[in-house]
Design a protein around this motif. Structure first.
Motif, PDB file in Angstrom:
ATOM      1  N   SER A   1      21.292  13.028  37.088  1.00 16.55           N
ATOM      2  CA  SER A   1      21.383  11.435  36.604  1.00 16.55           C
ATOM      3  C   SER A   1      19.971  11.497  35.649  1.00 16.55           C
ATOM      4  O   SER A   1      19.937  10.568  34.781  1.00 16.55           O
ATOM      5  CB  SER A   1      21.463  10.651  37.675  1.00 16.55           C
TER       6      SER A   1
ATOM      7  N   LYS B   1      21.109  -5.490  22.943  1.00 14.22           N
ATOM      8  CA  LYS B   1      22.407  -5.481  23.570  1.00 14.22           C
ATOM      9  C   LYS B   1      23.478  -6.055  22.843  1.00 14.22           C
ATOM     10  O   LYS B   1      24.626  -5.620  22.781  1.00 14.22           O
ATOM     11  CB  LYS B   1      22.525  -5.972  25.173  1.00 14.22           C
TER      12      LYS B   1
ATOM     13  N   GLU C   1      17.288   0.755  29.554  1.00 16.55           N
ATOM     14  CA  GLU C   1      16.539   0.540  30.993  1.00 16.55           C
ATOM     15  C   GLU C   1      15.411  -0.244  30.655  1.00 16.55           C
ATOM     16  O   GLU C   1      14.342   0.580  29.816  1.00 16.55           O
ATOM     17  CB  GLU C   1      16.625   1.796  31.609  1.00 16.55           C
TER      18      GLU C   1
ATOM     19  N   ASP D   1      14.864   4.283  27.828  1.00 16.15           N
ATOM     20  CA  ASP D   1      14.104   3.533  28.757  1.00 16.15           C
ATOM     21  C   ASP D   1      12.795   2.738  27.866  1.00 16.15           C
ATOM     22  O   ASP D   1      12.287   3.675  27.242  1.00 16.15           O
ATOM     23  CB  ASP D   1      13.929   4.432  30.032  1.00 16.15           C
TER      24      ASP D   1
ATOM     25  N   SER E   1      19.893  10.269  32.094  1.00 21.07           N
ATOM     26  CA  SER E   1      19.225   9.068  31.532  1.00 21.07           C
ATOM     27  C   SER E   1      18.330   9.178  30.357  1.00 21.07           C
ATOM     28  O   SER E   1      18.360   8.481  29.445  1.00 21.07           O
ATOM     29  CB  SER E   1      18.564   8.373  32.674  1.00 21.07           C
TER      30      SER E   1
ATOM     31  N   ASP F   1      18.569   5.756  17.961  1.00 22.26           N
ATOM     32  CA  ASP F   1      18.660   4.757  18.786  1.00 22.26           C
ATOM     33  C   ASP F   1      17.377   3.802  19.186  1.00 22.26           C
ATOM     34  O   ASP F   1      17.211   2.503  18.928  1.00 22.26           O
ATOM     35  CB  ASP F   1      19.178   4.978  20.462  1.00 22.26           C
TER      36      ASP F   1
ATOM     37  N   GLU G   1      20.913   9.585  27.131  1.00 21.76           N
ATOM     38  CA  GLU G   1      21.820   8.409  26.439  1.00 21.76           C
ATOM     39  C   GLU G   1      20.965   6.917  26.763  1.00 21.76           C
ATOM     40  O   GLU G   1      20.996   6.104  25.840  1.00 21.76           O
ATOM     41  CB  GLU G   1      23.130   8.251  27.689  1.00 21.76           C
ATOM     42  N   THR G   2      20.393   6.719  27.932  1.00 24.65           N
ATOM     43  CA  THR G   2      19.701   5.353  27.984  1.00 24.65           C
ATOM     44  C   THR G   2      18.407   5.360  27.360  1.00 24.65           C
ATOM     45  O   THR G   2      17.831   6.363  27.026  1.00 24.65           O
ATOM     46  CB  THR G   2      19.617   5.132  29.629  1.00 24.65           C
TER      47      THR G   2
ATOM     48  N   ASP H   1      26.727  -0.717  22.590  1.00 28.74           N
ATOM     49  CA  ASP H   1      26.923   0.598  23.206  1.00 28.74           C
ATOM     50  C   ASP H   1      25.719   1.588  23.727  1.00 28.74           C
ATOM     51  O   ASP H   1      25.977   2.575  24.516  1.00 28.74           O
ATOM     52  CB  ASP H   1      27.651   1.770  22.047  1.00 28.74           C
ATOM     53  N   ILE H   2      24.577   0.830  23.580  1.00 24.16           N
ATOM     54  CA  ILE H   2      23.653   1.515  23.828  1.00 24.16           C
ATOM     55  C   ILE H   2      23.040   0.934  25.257  1.00 24.16           C
ATOM     56  O   ILE H   2      22.664  -0.023  25.279  1.00 24.16           O
ATOM     57  CB  ILE H   2      22.409   1.672  22.816  1.00 24.16           C
ATOM     58  N   GLU H   3      22.934   2.259  26.150  1.00 25.72           N
ATOM     59  CA  GLU H   3      22.257   1.791  27.675  1.00 25.72           C
ATOM     60  C   GLU H   3      20.791   1.543  27.239  1.00 25.72           C
ATOM     61  O   GLU H   3      20.165   2.366  26.984  1.00 25.72           O
ATOM     62  CB  GLU H   3      22.575   2.921  28.415  1.00 25.72           C
TER      63      GLU H   3
END
Lengths: 273, 319, 428
Positions: C32, C64, C73, C42, C36, C331, C39-40, C69-71
Motif C-alpha cells: 500500500s 479535488k 493525501e 502526498d 501510494s 499530477d 498514484e496518490t 480522479d487524482i488521490e
C-alpha cells in the motif's frame, strides 16, 4: 510499624501539602482546558474560567479520536512483545549464566542510552527497506527493539530474587530450560510483568519522536495527533490541555487499576536488585 | 508426539550433564534474536553514527569523505556545546539526587499505614502518566517569574527568577564558559522530579514493604530511634533499589529532550540547553549531520563513564 | 513433563504468531505504501494548526474539484515549527522516496538546500504555460530561482518587519508610532518613564531574537546592503553592521525582564494586555491578536514597519516545488497550477492569515491589515528573512541563532560580530 499517634496529624498535613504540590500543574491544566481562548494568557493562568467552556474537549476529542485507536494498536502488541522478550532475556541472563553472560548483559543494557535523535536517518531508511515505514507495525517493531535493554534489566533484577535452589530442585525433577520458565518463572513473575507492562505502556504511549517521524497522517498515534493540534506558529493552549488530559486517560486508568500491583511487583522483584 | 517422547527420554536418562548443556544451548538460542536486534539497531547504528561523525556531511547532500576529528574539535571549541556538557552534568546530579531523596521521603510517608494510601499513591504516580511535551509547558507557566508560583512566593517574601536566571554558581572560567551550577536548571529539575519521582516512590515503597518487621524491632530493642532505624538498617537494605533507580533515571536524564524542548528551550545564554536539544537542532535545522552525530557519540561516551562502574560492581557482586 | 513441553510449544507458537502478523502487515503495508507513491499525491508540510490546516484543506478541496480522479493525501508533520517535518523530509529525500510536493521557504532554504543538492526539477515550463512571469513580483520569483531557473511556486507571503503596538497605551502616553530608530528610542524612554514595558520580547525560542535582530539590520542597512550581507558583497565587519548591532542592543534594553520565559505568543499577550507597548513580530501575530485574543484591527492594536524599514518588506514565503524522482510529475504540476492560481491563493490565504503571493488576487477576501499589506507588497523593496531561512542557508541561521542567544545575555557587540564573521564561511 508506624510513627506514634501524636505525630499523625503532622504526617497527614505533610502528605496533603505534598499532594497539593503534585496536583498544582494538574490544576492549571484543568482550568486552562475549560477556558475560552481569549482567557488563556499567562497573566490569567491562575484564574478560574469566567464560564465553563467544554468546547475544547469536544474539539480535541473529535480530532484525537481516530488516532486513539492507533495508539492502542501500537501500545498493546508492543508492550506484550517487549515484556515477553525482556522476560526471556532476563531469565537466561539471571538463571542460565554462561561465560560472558554478564558482559552480554552489559552490552544489551548499554543500548538503553543511545540517543534516538541521532539514529533517525538510518532507522527510517531501514524501515523503508523492509517495508515497515509509515505503519503501526513498524512503530511496534521499533519500540520492541529499543525496549529490549530496559525490559531485560527489569526482568533480570526481578528473577535474581527467585532463589536458585527453587530452580535446582525443579531441574532435579526433570524440568528443562523451558519447563522452569513456564512453571516457575512465569507464575512467580506475574507482578514483574505488570511492572514492565506499566512502564512500557506509559513510555510507548507518551513517546513522540519515533511516532512523528515513522508514521504519517492516518497511522499516527495519539501523541502526534496531540501535537498536531498546535500549529507551526500559533498554539491554542486550551484545546492542547484538554487534548493532553484526554490522551492521558488510558495511562491514568492503568495506574489507578494496576498501581497496587506495580508496588507489589516491585516488592517481589527489585528488593535484591 | 514422537519427538516429545524421545526428548523426554533423553532428559531423563542423561539427567544432569546433557540436559544442562542442551538447555544452555536453548537458553542462548532464545537470546539470539535480542542480540541480533540490539546488534543491528543499537550497535550498528552507533557505528553508523560514529562513521558520520568523522565525515564531512554538514549539508543536505550526504558527503561521507573522511575528515578525522574535525567535527569533534569544532564541538569542543563551541560555547554552546561546552555549556551543554556542564548543564547535563549538573542536571543529572541534581535530578538523580532529588529523585532518590524525594522518592524515599514520599515512600516512607506512604508506608506509615495511612488512610487513603492508594489515593495519595496515585497522586504521586499521576505525573508519570502525562507526556513530557505537555508537562513541560505547564511548568513553563508555573515557573514563569512574573506570572507563576512567584505570585504566591512573593507573599512569603521569596522570589526567584527560575529558569530565566542566567547565573552560574560558582562561576569558574573554563574554556569559553563559566563552570558551575546553572541556577536556571533547578527549575527544570523541579519539573523533571515532579514527573519521575512516582517511579522511585513505587520502587522504595516496595523495598520498605520488603523489610521484615523483626529487623526493625530488633534494632529498636537495641535502643535505636526511628531515625537511626532508617539510617542504619533500612537504607542499606534499600541500596540495590537505589542503584536501579540511578540507572533508570540516568538514562532518562542523559537523554532528556522533550521536557526541555517544551519547557525552556536552550535558554538564555544556553543555561538550560542539553546535548539532545543541540543535536536535534543542529542536525535537522542546520543540516550539520556530522556535527550532530559527533554530539551523539560524545553523549554515548559520557554514558559509558556512568554505567561501566555500575556494571563492574554488579558483576563483582554476583561472581 | 510432556504436558509442560506441550504447553511451552503453545507459548512459543503464541510468540511466533504474535510476530507473524507483524511481518504480514508489514508486507501488506509495503504494497500500500508503494502504491501510494504511484498514484496518490502526498502533500508534505508542517501545517497542522488551526487556520493553516484549514487553508491547506481548502486548497486541497479546490484541487479535488478540478481533478477528482487524482488521490491526494495531506501528509503534514507536526511540531517543532517544522523541525520534525524537516527530519522526515531529509530522510525521505535521501532515501530517494520524495513526497510528491513539499513545503519549503523560498530563498536560501530552497535554493542552497534542495536545489543545490540536485533534488528539484525546474518549473520554467509551468510558469510559461500558466503565464505566471508577470503575476508574481519579480523579486519574489528571484527568491525561488537559481541560475535563471525557477524551482517552486509561492503560495503565500508573510511580512516579518512589523512593529505592533497597543493603541490605547500609545494614546495615553501621547506617543506617536515611531518611524526611525531615534523616534523609537525617544518613544521607548517616554513609555519606560510611564511605567510601561516599551518592547515585548519572548525569546524562549531563540529565533524571535534573531527576528528582532534582522529587522534592526534591515532598518540600519537598507534592503540592498542587507541583501549584500548574504551574498558576500558586504562583510559583517562593516561599520554599518556594528551600528545595527548597537541599535539592536539598545532595543534589548527596553524589553520585558522575563523575555526568556516567554514565546512570541506570550510576548504578544503583554502588548494585548497593555503591559507592554510594542513588539516586533511577523504578521502571523495579527492572526493571534484577532482570532485568538479577540482584538480589533486598528482599534485595539496598530502596526507599522519596524524602525527604518518603511518601504521595505521582509518577506517570508511558503512555496511548493517538484522533487526529482516522483512517479507522477504531471499530477504534481496540476496541483502546483491550482496552488499558483488566483482561486487557489484566495482559498488558502484568508484562512492562513497571510497575503497572496500573486499581485492580482481579489482584495475583497482580506481584512484591513491584509489589504494594506497587499498594497505595500506591490511597491516595497523585498528583503528575504534571515530568521526564517530565506536569506541564508539553514546552517548559517542556526549559528546566528546561537550567537544572538549568547548576545542577548552577554551584550558583547564585538563578540557577536566576530561570531557572525566566523559563521559567514557557511554562506559559500
Amino acid at each position: 510499624m508506624a510513627i506514634r499517634s501524636f505525630t499523625r496529624p503532622i504526617l497527614y498535613a505533610l502528605l496533603i501539602a505534598l499532594s497539593c504540590f503534585y496536583l498544582m500543574p494538574v490544576y492549571v491544566m484543568i482550568i486552562t482546558s475549560l477556558k475560552p481562548l481569549e482567557e488563556v494568557t499567562l497573566s490569567q493562568m491562575w484564574q478560574l474560567p469566567t464560564s465553563l467552556d467544554f468546547s475544547s474537549y469536544s474539539e480535541a476529542f473529535t480530532k484525537l479520536a481516530p488516532n486513539l485507536l492507533n495508539s492502542f494498536y501500537l501500545v498493546i502488541p508492543a508492550t506484550l512483545l517487549s515484556a515477553l522478550l525482556g522476560s526471556l532475556n532476563g531469565y537466561v541472563l539471571s538463571k542460565w549464566k554462561f561465560k560472558g553472560a554478564n558482559t552480554l548483559f552489559t552490552i544489551i543494557l548499554f543500548g538503553m542510552f543511545i540517543p534516538y535523535q541521532s539514529i533517525l536517518i538510518p532507522l527510517i531508511q531501514f524501515l523503508r527497506e523492509i517495508g515497515l515505514y509509515n505503519s503501526i507495525a513498524g512503530l511496534v517493531f521499533v519500540h520492541v527493539v529499543y525496549g529490549i535493554p530496559i525490559t531485560t534489566l527489569m526482568f533480570r533484577n526481578f528473577y535474581a530474587s527467585i532463589p536458585d535452589s527453587m530452580i535446582e530442585s525443579a531441574k532435579i525433577d526433570g524440568a528443562g530450560f523451558i519447563g522452569v520458565y513456564r512453571f516457575i518463572m512465569v507464575p512467580l513473575s506475574i507482578t514483574g510483568f505488570v511492572v514492565v507492562a506499566i512502564w512500557q505502556f506509559t513510555n510507548i504511549w507518551n513517546e513522540f519522536l519515533f511516532a512523528v517521524t515513522i508514521t504519517t497522517s492516518d497511522q499516527q498515534p495519539v501523541m502526534v495527533a496531540l501535537q498536531n493540534l498546535s500549529g507551526s506558529q500559533i498554539v491554542q493552549w486550551n484545546v492542547q490541555m484538554a487534548g493532553a488530559l484526554l490522551a492521558a486517560l488510558p495511562t491514568l486508568l492503568v495506574y489507578i487499576f494496576l498501581g497496587k500491583f506495580f508496588v507489589k511487583g516491585l516488592l517481589a522483584g527489585s528488593v535484591k536488585g | 508426539m514422537e519427538t516429545e517422547t524421545t526428548m523426554r527420554s533423553v532428559t531423563v536418562t542423561t539427567r544432569k550433564k546433557r540436559s544442562l548443556t542442551k538447555d544452555h544451548m536453548l537458553a542462548i538460542g532464545f537470546l539470539i534474536p535480542s542480540i541480533l536486534l540490539v546488534g543491528v539497531f543499537v550497535y550498528g547504528f552507533i557505528g553508523w553514527t560514529g562513521y558520520v561523525s568523522l565525515s564531512n556531511w554538514n549539508s543536505l547532500v550526504p558527503d561521507f569523505s573522511f575528515v578525522g576529528l574535525k567535527n569533534y574539535l569544532y564541538l569542543f571549541g563551541d560555547f554552546r556545546f561546552q555549556a551543554d556538557l556542564r548543564n547535563t552534568l549538573f542536571f543529572t546530579i541534581m535530578f538523580i539526587l532529588a529523585v532518590i531523596v524525594v522518592g524515599q521521603i514520599l515512600a516512607i510517608l506512604l508506608d506509615q499505614k495511612i488512610q487513603q494510601e492508594s489515593l495519595f499513591r496515585n497522586i504521586f504516580f499521576f505525573p508519570m502518566a502525562l507526556s513530557f511535551v505537555v508537562t513541560g509547558v505547564v511548568w513553563q507557566w508555573l515557573l514563569n517569574p512574573s506570572t507563576g508560583v512567584n505570585l504566591f512566593l512573593a507573599k512569603l517574601g521569596l522570589d526567584s527568577k527560575w529558569y530565566t536566571d542566567t547565573t552560574i554558581f560558582p562561576a569558574i572560567g573554563w574554556g569559553k564558559i563559566e563552570f558551575g551550577i546553572p541556577i536556571a536548571m533547578i527549575a527544570v529539575v523541579i519539573a523533571a522530579v515532579w514527573q519521575m519521582t512516582g517511579f522511585s516512590v513505587a520502587m522504595y515503597l516496595a523495598g520498605l514493604r520488603g523489610v521484615p518487621e523483626e529487623v526493625r524491632e530488633a534494632a529498636r530493642m537495641d535502643g535505636a530511634n526511628e531515625f537511626q532505624v532508617y539510617w542504619k538498617i533500612i537504607m542499606p537494605i534499600l541500596r540495590p533499589i537505589t542503584v536501579s533507580v540511578i540507572i533508570i533515571m540516568a538514562h532518562i536524564s542523559l537523554k532528556i529532550f522533550d521536557l526541555i524542548y517544551a519547557m525552556t528551550g536552550p535558554g538564555a545564554n544556553f543555561v538550560t540547553d542539553v546535548p539532545g536539544v543541540y543535536m536535534y537542532e543542529t542536525t535537522f535545522r542546520g543540516n550539520y549531520y556530522a556535527n550532530g552525530a559527533a554530539i551523539a557519540v560524545v553523549m554515548l561516551l559520557a554514558v559509558a563513564i556512568f554505567i561501566i562502574p555500575y556494571l563492574w560492581s554488579s558483576r563483582k557482586g554476583e561472581a | 513433563m510432556k504436558g509442560r513441553l506441550k504447553s511451552f510449544t503453545g507459548w512459543f507458537l503464541i510468540f511466533v504468531l504474535a510476530l507473524g502478523p507483524l511481518s504480514a502487515c508489514s508486507s501488506s503495508n509495503e504494497t500500500s505504501g508503494g502504491s501510494s507513491n504511484e498514484e496518490t499525491l502526498d502533500i508534505f508540510s508542517w501545517w497542522t494548526g488551526a487556520g493553516e490546516e484549514d487553508g491547506l484543506n481548502a486548497l486541497i478541496d479546490l484541487f479535488k474539484e478540478e481533478y477528482p480522479d487524482i488521490e491526494v493525501e495531506n501528509a503534514a508533520v507536526a511540531g517543532g515549527a517544522g523541525t520534525n517535518a524537516k527530519a522526515v523530509l531529509a530522510s525521505r529525500m535521501q532515501g530517494d522516496d520524495p513526497p510528491a510536493t513539499f513545503q519549503v521557504h523560498g530563498g536560501s532554504e530552497l535554493n542552497d538546500g534542495w536545489v543545490a543538492a540536485g533534488k528539484m526539477e525546474t518549473l520554467n515550463d509551468l510558469y510559461e504555460a500558466e503565464g505566471w512571469e508577470d503575476k508574481f513580483p519579480e523579486d519574489l520569483i528571484d527568491l525561488v530561482s537559481k541560475d535563471g531557473d525557477i524551482y517552486s511556486v509561492p503560495v503565500n507571503i508573510h511580512r516579518g518587519n512589523v512593529l505592533w503596538y497597543n493603541t490605547s497605551v500609545f494614546e495615553e502616553n501621547g506617543v506617536e508610532p515611531p518611524k526611525t530608530f531615534d523616534e523609537f528610542f525617544t518613544a521607548a524612554d517616554q513609555l519606560q518613564e510611564a511605567g510601561v514595558t516599551p518592547l515585548a520580547l519572548g525569546d524562549k525560542e531563540p529565533w524571535t531574537a534573531t527576528h528582532l535582530f534582522e529587522t534592526a539590520l534591515l532598518g540600519t542597512l537598507g534592503a540592498d546592503n542587507y541583501k549584500k550581507l548574504f551574498t558576500g558583497e558586504l562583510s559583517f565587519s562593516d561599520p554599518k553592521v556594528k551600528e545595527a548591532v548597537e541599535n539592536f542592543k539598545k532595543m534589548l534594553s527596553y524589553v520585558n525582564e522575563d523575555h526568556s520565559s516567554r514565546n512570541w505568543q506570550d510576548a504578544s499577550q503583554l502588548v494585548a494586555d497593555g503591559e507592554a507597548a510594542m513588539n516586533v513580530m511577523g504578521d502571523w501575530a495579527k492572526g493571534y491578536f484577532v482570532n485568538d485574543l479577540n482584538l480589533k484591527v486598528k482599534e485595539d492594536f496598530g502596526w507599522m514597519a519596524t524602525p527604518g524599514t518603511e518601504g521595505m518588506f521582509m518577506v517570508i514565503t511558503d512555496t511548493f516545488g517538484l522533487p526529482k524522482g516522483v512517479s507522477n510529475p504531471e499530477d504534481v504540476k496540476k496541483f502546483l497550477s491550482v496552488l499558483g492560481s488566483v482561486e487557489g491563493q484566495d482559498a488558502f490565504n484568508p484562512l492562513k492569515g497571510s497575503i497572496p503571493a500573486r499581485v492580482d488576487a481579489d482584495l475583497s477576501n482580506y481584512d484591513e491589515y491584509g489589504k494594506e499589506t497587499i498594497e505595500d507588497f506591490k511597491s516595497a523593496s523585498l528583503a528575504p528573512s534571515l530568521a526564517h531561512g530565506s536569506a541564508a542557508p539553514e546552517g548559517f541561521v542556526t549559528k546566528v541563532n546561537q550567537a544572538i542567544n549568547i548576545f542577548v545575555t552577554q551584550q558583547d557587540v564585538d563578540q557577536l560580530i566576530s561570531s557572525l564573521e566566523d559563521a559567514s564561511s557557511d554562506l559559500k
